[in-house]
Design a protein around this motif. Structure first.
Motif, PDB file in Angstrom:
ATOM      1  N   PRO A  96     -13.483 -44.160   8.478  1.00 16.02           N
ATOM      2  CA  PRO A  96     -12.336 -44.189   9.833  1.00 16.02           C
ATOM      3  C   PRO A  96     -11.276 -45.432   9.641  1.00 16.02           C
ATOM      4  O   PRO A  96     -10.572 -44.326  10.399  1.00 16.02           O
ATOM      5  N   GLU A  97     -11.486 -46.175   8.089  1.00 14.65           N
ATOM      6  CA  GLU A  97     -10.367 -46.372   7.873  1.00 14.65           C
ATOM      7  C   GLU A  97      -8.889 -45.401   7.990  1.00 14.65           C
ATOM      8  O   GLU A  97      -7.461 -45.964   8.132  1.00 14.65           O
ATOM      9  N   THR A  98      -9.570 -44.597   7.415  1.00 23.27           N
ATOM     10  CA  THR A  98      -8.334 -43.736   7.051  1.00 23.27           C
ATOM     11  C   THR A  98      -7.476 -42.644   8.201  1.00 23.27           C
ATOM     12  O   THR A  98      -6.443 -42.715   8.564  1.00 23.27           O
ATOM     13  N   LEU A  99      -8.255 -42.499   8.875  1.00 24.01           N
ATOM     14  CA  LEU A  99      -8.371 -41.603  10.326  1.00 24.01           C
ATOM     15  C   LEU A  99      -7.287 -42.456  11.452  1.00 24.01           C
ATOM     16  O   LEU A  99      -6.276 -42.298  11.363  1.00 24.01           O
ATOM     17  N   ALA A 156      -3.783 -42.226  12.267  1.00 20.24           N
ATOM     18  CA  ALA A 156      -3.375 -41.701  13.809  1.00 20.24           C
ATOM     19  C   ALA A 156      -2.185 -42.641  14.353  1.00 20.24           C
ATOM     20  O   ALA A 156      -1.794 -42.229  15.573  1.00 20.24           O
ATOM     21  N   LEU A 157      -2.689 -44.004  13.726  1.00 21.82           N
ATOM     22  CA  LEU A 157      -1.141 -45.078  14.244  1.00 21.82           C
ATOM     23  C   LEU A 157      -0.237 -44.546  13.995  1.00 21.82           C
ATOM     24  O   LEU A 157       0.850 -44.232  14.285  1.00 21.82           O
ATOM     25  N   ALA A 158       0.334 -43.577  12.228  1.00 25.68           N
ATOM     26  CA  ALA A 158       0.868 -43.324  11.676  1.00 25.68           C
ATOM     27  C   ALA A 158       1.802 -42.126  12.597  1.00 25.68           C
ATOM     28  O   ALA A 158       2.694 -42.026  12.700  1.00 25.68           O
ATOM     29  N   ALA A 159       0.264 -41.035  13.653  1.00 26.33           N
ATOM     30  CA  ALA A 159       0.851 -40.307  14.204  1.00 26.33           C
ATOM     31  C   ALA A 159       1.393 -40.332  15.631  1.00 26.33           C
ATOM     32  O   ALA A 159       2.109 -40.112  16.370  1.00 26.33           O
ATOM     33  N   GLY A 160       0.748 -41.918  16.298  1.00 27.56           N
ATOM     34  CA  GLY A 160       1.752 -42.495  17.509  1.00 27.56           C
ATOM     35  C   GLY A 160       0.702 -42.141  18.260  1.00 27.56           C
ATOM     36  O   GLY A 160       0.567 -42.278  19.517  1.00 27.56           O
ATOM     37  N   ARG A 161      -0.778 -42.484  17.933  1.00 25.11           N
ATOM     38  CA  ARG A 161      -1.475 -41.941  18.899  1.00 25.11           C
ATOM     39  C   ARG A 161      -2.990 -43.164  18.379  1.00 25.11           C
ATOM     40  O   ARG A 161      -2.594 -43.642  17.291  1.00 25.11           O
ATOM     41  N   ALA A 172       1.660 -36.607   9.546  1.00 22.26           N
ATOM     42  CA  ALA A 172       0.051 -37.436   9.981  1.00 22.26           C
ATOM     43  C   ALA A 172      -0.410 -36.661  11.068  1.00 22.26           C
ATOM     44  O   ALA A 172      -2.057 -35.714  10.937  1.00 22.26           O
ATOM     45  N   GLN A 173       0.372 -35.986  12.036  1.00 24.30           N
ATOM     46  CA  GLN A 173       0.263 -35.267  13.194  1.00 24.30           C
ATOM     47  C   GLN A 173      -0.479 -34.554  12.780  1.00 24.30           C
ATOM     48  O   GLN A 173      -1.725 -33.667  12.737  1.00 24.30           O
TER      49      GLN A 173
END
Length: 746
Positions: A263-266, A270-275, A294-295
């Protein structure tokens, strides 16, 4: 003699200094030689070191990059087809490293001979020996049948041999097995050998294929601490074509593997993808290239997750053994209990029954079976919503009977609760996780194909299910090569029919139940002193949350503190001790910055002209979020000062400052310490109090007047005393004359 002794005594310190200097020089030279040798070994060591790093910049068709220059000796770079058939020939390509003089001056190159040993390998230990030992390869070559010869390119050292099916002579009547293919290179001044294998299983009538569950953990070292910052270059490198995350995704998507996602990798992706991540956080100031990569990765993984097995790992995969020793077992429990929810949140899947992830796979013993006892093991998994599947090495279940024994995949542990243990095949795990010292993807793939073939042939009439996995954590260069080769080999073996791939979700009961006597789980020993630094940082970070005005912000900060502390315990750091310590230090600094985010400024010393006055303080919010603080002012010694009431509450926006004035009345002279305390919503002290020393001059002036008055009174008394003495003297003189007259008799 005494003189000589004295002379010796005089020269002793000097000789010792000489000896010390010589020893230092020798030690320095030896250290230099050792370092030079280590560097040379790192540059010319196992071929696995030539694989690209997780940030890879070059690559091959297999998805793993190779250095352009070949290592010394002979290698096989291509073997096609990987699994021959009765009608197929064999094309083998390779490369040989030639001596510099020959490579520059010879027009003939090296002589290459390919041979096939007609005696099949009967054990996995023999397979390991042939594929990793030059001496074993040489012995096999001596007893092998020559298939063809060629000459290497004198400039590049590359060579190719095409062997026809009639020359290969692998027919349906040939016994099933794993056959060594050996190569010999004879150059002008050197000779070298290499060996690989080809599996030969022409008919299923001679065996029943076993099943393989291949676990595919996808993790990176925890990239973020409290401030959601990370190294963009490192994360971006892992997402490029030959980086770790992208390579694992590409290889796993082309093979029937069971995914295990952290989950930490996800959340980081997600943060790097702007989500938003699983807790609704977002991040600004994104790197455009990293965001795009990342997206793309998340989109591809989400598509895969809807089509195959996906399980959640405990967040950051904390070291359960260390957590138990450090008495922070609840950190691991929390990491496991929220893992399923967090993965489903990021993947955007609804709640049950449409969950993508329904269970968690834990990993308490990644390196040794001596990690954690049964009682603690059961407690760690007690908080999971569904029974956890725990991966354990097969060394926990010692072999009995035939030496070719391999553990069954899923088994029941004799512990409290509904726990299942997935016992993995240690020998195959080692190949997938370290590459077995084989750098060439083709040779590594053939080695893994040989492992699969022998697993089915060990017990041809008693098929079983085995499990194997790449090591959890950030894959090394060799491990990344092993993972990619393993995924390719699994697809090929399943297509050829000598292995059946089985998803983890299809396993329900164990075919090899473990008994209490055969399970040797004991708590490992070791110091957890450094864990105290992590615990202190977590306490500071959680305490700082009580400064925040909004309850949601407070919950978020506390969750960040828990995640950062768990990240510090991550098993993914096991080969990166320096990076782990840097992460812990950054976590501690960030926690201290948060806890000290509300500062109080005042003068070091304040002078009051009277016995009463005001003491000024300035409260500054250095955080980027609004805060609410409950100030308190104290004085010491409290018997000599009476303080006014501080404001009941202060609300400060990001970067805002407010002045606070406290009334004070001082009794007596001398210094008094006045402190301004900052408390959060829970009324607990947040940061170190700001103090000032208060002094009043009012009592000094009063003392002066008292002294002056006393002096004046003393002067008056002195003058009055003198006046009275003079008056007495005069009165005495007059009385003596009158008495004389009166005393005279007539």
């Amino acid at each position: 003699m005494c003189s000589n002794a004295a002379d010796y005594a005089d020269t002793m310190p000097r000789s010792r200094r000489r000896r010390t200097g010589v020893m230092l020089i020798v030690g320095s030279v030896a250290t230099g030689l050792l370092v030079t040798g280590w560097v040379a070994a790192a540059q010319t060591g196992t071929p696995a070191t030539q694989l690209a790093s997780a940030n890879g910049r070059t690559g091959t068709q297999s998805g793993v990059s190779l250095a352009a220059a070949a290592s010394s000796g002979l290698t096989i770079t291509s073997l096609n087809p990987a699994i021959p058939t009765p009608t197929s020939g064999l094309t083998i390509r390779g490369r040989v490293s030639q001596p510099a003089t020959q490579a520059s001056g010879s027009a003939t190159g090296c002589s290459i001979t390919i041979a096939l040993n007609r005696t099949a390998l009967v054990s996995r230990s023999a397979l390991a020996s042939v594929t990793t030992s030059s001496q074993a390869a040489q012995r096999r070559f001596a007893a092998a049948e020559t298939l063809g010869t060629t000459t290497s390119n004198p400039t590049t050292g590359e060579w190719e041999i095409q062997i026809s099916a009639s020359t290969l002579r692998l027919r349906r009547s040939t016994p099933a097995g794993v056959y060594p293919v050996t190569a010999s290179a004879k150059c002008a001044t050197s000779a070298s050998f290499a060996a690989t294998v080809v599996p030969w299983l022409p008919s299923r009538k001679t065996f029943k294929p076993s099943s393989v569950v291949m676990l595919w953990p996808v993790t990176i070292s925890p990239a973020r601490a409290l401030d959601n910052a990370w190294d963009d270059q490192t994360l971006q490198g892992s997402l490029t074509s030959f980086g770790a995350l992208r390579s694992l995704l590409n290889a796993g998507s082309a093979a029937p593997v069971s995914w295990l996602i952290d989950p930490e990798t996800l959340d980081t992706l997600a943060l790097a993808a702007g989500r938003p991540d699983s807790r609704g956080q977002t991040r600004s100031n994104l790197n455009g290239t990293t965001q795009t990569l990342a997206q793309s990765w998340l989109d591809d993984f989400t598509r895969i997750a809807g089509q195959t097995d996906v399980f959640a790992l405990p967040r950051s995969m904390p070291d359960a053994s260390l957590a138990v020793r450090g008495r922070v077992r609840t950190w691991v429990e929390s990491a496991q209990s929220t893992a399923v929810r967090d993965v489903n949140t990021v993947l955007g899947t609804p709640a049950a029954p449409a969950e993508v992830v329904t269970s968690v796979v834990s990993w308490p013993c990644p390196r040794t079976p001596r990690c954690i006892n049964r009682k603690d093991f059961a407690a760690l998994n007690a908080g999971t919503a569904k029974p956890a599947i725990t991966v354990l090495p097969d060394s926990l279940a010692p072999a009995t009977g035939a030496p070719t024994w391999t553990a069954g995949a899923l088994t029941m542990l004799p512990i409290a609760g509904k726990h299942r243990a997935l016992v993995t095949d240690g020998a195959l795990d080692a190949v997938l996780s370290a590459g077995a010292g084989i750098s060439e993807p083709a040779m590594l793939r053939q080695r893994i194909l040989g492992e699969f073939a022998l697993i089915s042939l060990e017990r041809p009439n008693s098929p079983r299910t085995i499990a194997t996995t790449i090591a959890p954590g950030v894959p090394t260069q060799a491990a990344l090569a092993g993972a990619v080769a393993g995924a390719e080999a699994l697809s090929l073996a399943q297509s050829a029919g000598f292995i059946t791939s089985t998803p983890l979700s299809s396993l329900t009961t164990g075919s090899q139940p473990l008994t209490a006597r055969s399970v040797r789980i004991t708590r490992a020993r070791g110091s957890s002193a450094w864990l105290r630094e992590v615990a202190r940082a977590r306490i500071s970070a959680r305490a700082a949350a009580s400064l925040l005005s909004q309850p949601d912000d407070r919950d978020l900060w506390r969750a960040q503190a828990d995640i950062a502390a768990t990240n510090a315990l991550s098993l993914t750091w096991q080969s990166q001790a320096g990076a782990q310590q840097a992460f812990v230090s950054a976590f501690a600094d960030a926690a201290a910055a948060r806890r000290g985010g509300v500062r109080v400024v005042t003068a070091k010393r304040i002078y009051l002209g009277r016995s009463s006055g005001t003491i000024p303080f300035t409260v500054i919010n250095t955080l980027n979020v609004p805060v609410t603080v409950y100030p308190q002012v104290t004085g010491h010694p409290f018997t000599r000062i009476s303080l006014g009431t501080a404001p009941a509450v202060l609300n400060l926006g990001p970067g805002e400052r407010q002045g606070v004035t406290i009334g004070a009345r001082i009794l007596g002279s001398g210094d008094i310490t006045v402190s301004f305390l900052v408390r959060g919503v829970d009324r607990h002290l947040i940061s170190t109090p700001a103090s000032t020393t208060v002094t009043t001059s009012a009592y000094a002036r009063i003392a002066g007047w008292v002294v002056a008055g006393a002096f004046a009174l003393l002067l008056l008394l002195l003058v009055n005393n003198i006046r009275r003495q003079i008056r007495r003297r005069r009165s005495g003189e007059a009385g003596d004359g009158h008495s004389a007259v009166m005393d005279v008799e007539p």
